[in-house]
Design a protein around this motif. Structure first.
Motif, PDB file in Angstrom:
ATOM      1  N   ALA A 105      10.707 -40.032 -44.242  1.00 40.36           N
ATOM      2  CA  ALA A 105      10.356 -39.264 -45.527  1.00 40.36           C
ATOM      3  C   ALA A 105       8.708 -39.407 -45.247  1.00 40.36           C
ATOM      4  N   ARG A 109       5.995 -35.616 -44.053  1.00 40.01           N
ATOM      5  CA  ARG A 109       5.012 -35.284 -45.032  1.00 40.01           C
ATOM      6  C   ARG A 109       3.471 -35.261 -44.460  1.00 40.01           C
ATOM      7  N   VAL A 129      17.151 -36.010 -39.109  1.00 42.59           N
ATOM      8  CA  VAL A 129      17.710 -35.832 -40.751  1.00 42.59           C
ATOM      9  C   VAL A 129      17.117 -36.851 -41.665  1.00 42.59           C
ATOM     10  N   GLU A 132      17.303 -37.817 -49.063  1.00 42.54           N
ATOM     11  CA  GLU A 132      16.295 -38.377 -50.371  1.00 42.54           C
ATOM     12  C   GLU A 132      17.056 -38.143 -51.669  1.00 42.54           C
ATOM     13  N   THR A 139      19.825 -35.211 -51.425  1.00 45.33           N
ATOM     14  CA  THR A 139      20.016 -34.161 -50.807  1.00 45.33           C
ATOM     15  C   THR A 139      19.366 -34.490 -49.366  1.00 45.33           C
ATOM     16  N   THR A 140      19.766 -33.751 -48.356  1.00 49.70           N
ATOM     17  CA  THR A 140      19.632 -33.659 -46.951  1.00 49.70           C
ATOM     18  C   THR A 140      18.707 -32.750 -46.464  1.00 49.70           C
ATOM     19  N   ARG A 141      17.719 -33.310 -45.728  1.00 48.84           N
ATOM     20  CA  ARG A 141      16.957 -32.472 -45.021  1.00 48.84           C
ATOM     21  C   ARG A 141      16.935 -32.417 -43.334  1.00 48.84           C
ATOM     22  N   SER A 142      16.910 -31.591 -42.783  1.00 47.61           N
ATOM     23  CA  SER A 142      16.904 -31.689 -41.388  1.00 47.61           C
ATOM     24  C   SER A 142      15.754 -30.620 -40.907  1.00 47.61           C
ATOM     25  N   ASP A 143      14.935 -31.360 -40.020  1.00 48.09           N
ATOM     26  CA  ASP A 143      13.996 -30.767 -39.616  1.00 48.09           C
ATOM     27  C   ASP A 143      13.293 -31.344 -38.086  1.00 48.09           C
TER      28      ASP A 143
END
Length: 359
Positions: A105, A109, A129, A132, A139-143
């Motif tokens: 996380a 950023r 992935v 947070e 919620t899931t964030r993929s990048d």
């Protein structure tokens, strides 16, 4: 063979006993000299030990030891502020999924080089992935930018991992492989990783219950966790992970225990629609007799794994709320996600029943 695309995530992996000692040399190799170490409060001792290993090689600018499960945003913001004050040129996460999640996380950023030294079998270290939590919702964030830059697997750091956590983090890793076998964008290479990773963990975990100091079992478990985590990093997530994120983030349930409890039930729900995936999973699980649900139920029993969400504080009246949240956002799943059936899946996991394919 059907057409497919294989897009492996780039990863620099160092594997072996004592490999934590290579951290300083790896920092220099990448032109880094001012790491910030991340940990949970419970693993501050390991963070301090790493600081000593790095003494004389680089300048450790600080230790942030407030990582916590489900990566709550307020903790990430506090860590980012601390990071700004210390001005590191990289992050080192030492620990399990909570610490690795915080490092992800932060790095996505601020763009800092992120090194991970895992101490459990969660597999998060090789996935792009991060999940947070904000105001009780995860919620899931993929990048691709979330993927850590370097992973150092040191067998020695897992030798004191409690048996219970070894089991649940190992089953959590198997969950990554299981969903990869029926993923929307699956491929035969990832399937091989999934089967081999599951096979290694299913072999290791019962042995660890018998002998927590077994070097061969610890090695198999770490190897399996790497393979299974790599699977999740290569393909998408479906019902199992969506349910676990809902339950964990909303009701503050422990991460690996929740995955362990939910996995056989989520698989049982999807099983009728993914017969080939179920066959591959059955082949990787001992004592399955061709039925992976039976194989998982047996593995959980042999390892004394937790089976009930109720035991971790989830209330019966929470089942309906969980079902509502689980179907509120559309996502791909091989079987249609129907609210009343999903409620029953959650109820069975809450009650601690054996999974069965009768929905």
């Amino acid at each position: 063979m059907d057409a497919f695309e294989y897009r492996p995530n780039p990863a620099n992996i160092i594997f072996g006993s004592g490999s934590i000692s290579k951290t300083g040399d790896q920092l220099k190799r990448h032109g880094l000299s001012k790491p910030l170490i991340l940990s949970t409060p419970e693993q501050t001792g390991q963070a301090e030990a790493l600081r000593k290993i790095l003494e004389g090689k680089v300048e450790v600018v600080g230790i942030f030891s407030e990582a916590t499960m489900h990566t709550p945003l307020h903790v990430t913001e506090k860590a980012l502020k601390y990071c700004e004050e210390k001005s590191p040129d990289c992050l080192i996460s030492i620990g399990g999924g909570s610490t690795i999640g915080l490092g992800k996380a932060m790095s996505v950023r601020n763009g800092l080089f992120h090194i991970v030294i895992p101490t459990t079998y969660a597999g998060s270290e090789v996935t792009p992935v991060v999940g947070e939590t904000v105001d009780g919702k995860k919620t899931t964030r993929s990048d691709p930018k979330i993927l850590p830059s370097l992973v150092i697997y040191d067998l020695d750091l897992t030798m004191t991992l409690p048996v219970g956590l070894s089991v649940t983090s190992g089953i959590n890793a198997i969950a990554h492989a299981a969903e990869a076998l029926y993923a929307q964008k699956g491929d035969p290479i990832t399937n091989l990783f999934a089967q081999e990773g599951t096979r290694a963990l299913a072999r290791a975990l019962p042995e660890l219950v018998k002998d927590k100091s077994s070097v061969s079992a610890r090695r198999d478990a770490q190897y399996g966790a790497w393979l299974c985590g790599t699977c999740l990093g290569s393909v998408g997530m479906s019902l199992h992970h969506k349910l676990c994120h809902t339950l964990g983030g909303t009701f503050n349930l422990p991460h690996s225990e929740t995955h362990t409890i939910v996995l056989p039930h989520a698989l049982a729900y999807n099983a009728p629609k993914v017969p080939e995936a179920m066959k591959m999973l059955a082949d990787a699980l001992p004592e399955s007799n061709g039925d992976p649900i039976q194989g998982l139920n047996t593995l959980l029993a042999k390892t004394n794994a937790p089976r009930s969400l109720k035991a971790f504080g989830m209330k019966e009246e929470d089942i309906d709320k969980a079902a509502d949240i689980a179907v509120s956002n559309a996502y791909w799943n091989p079987r249609s996600v129907e609210r009343d059936l999903i409620r029953e899946v959650i109820r069975r996991a809450w009650a601690g029943e054996d999974a069965r394919t009768d929905l």
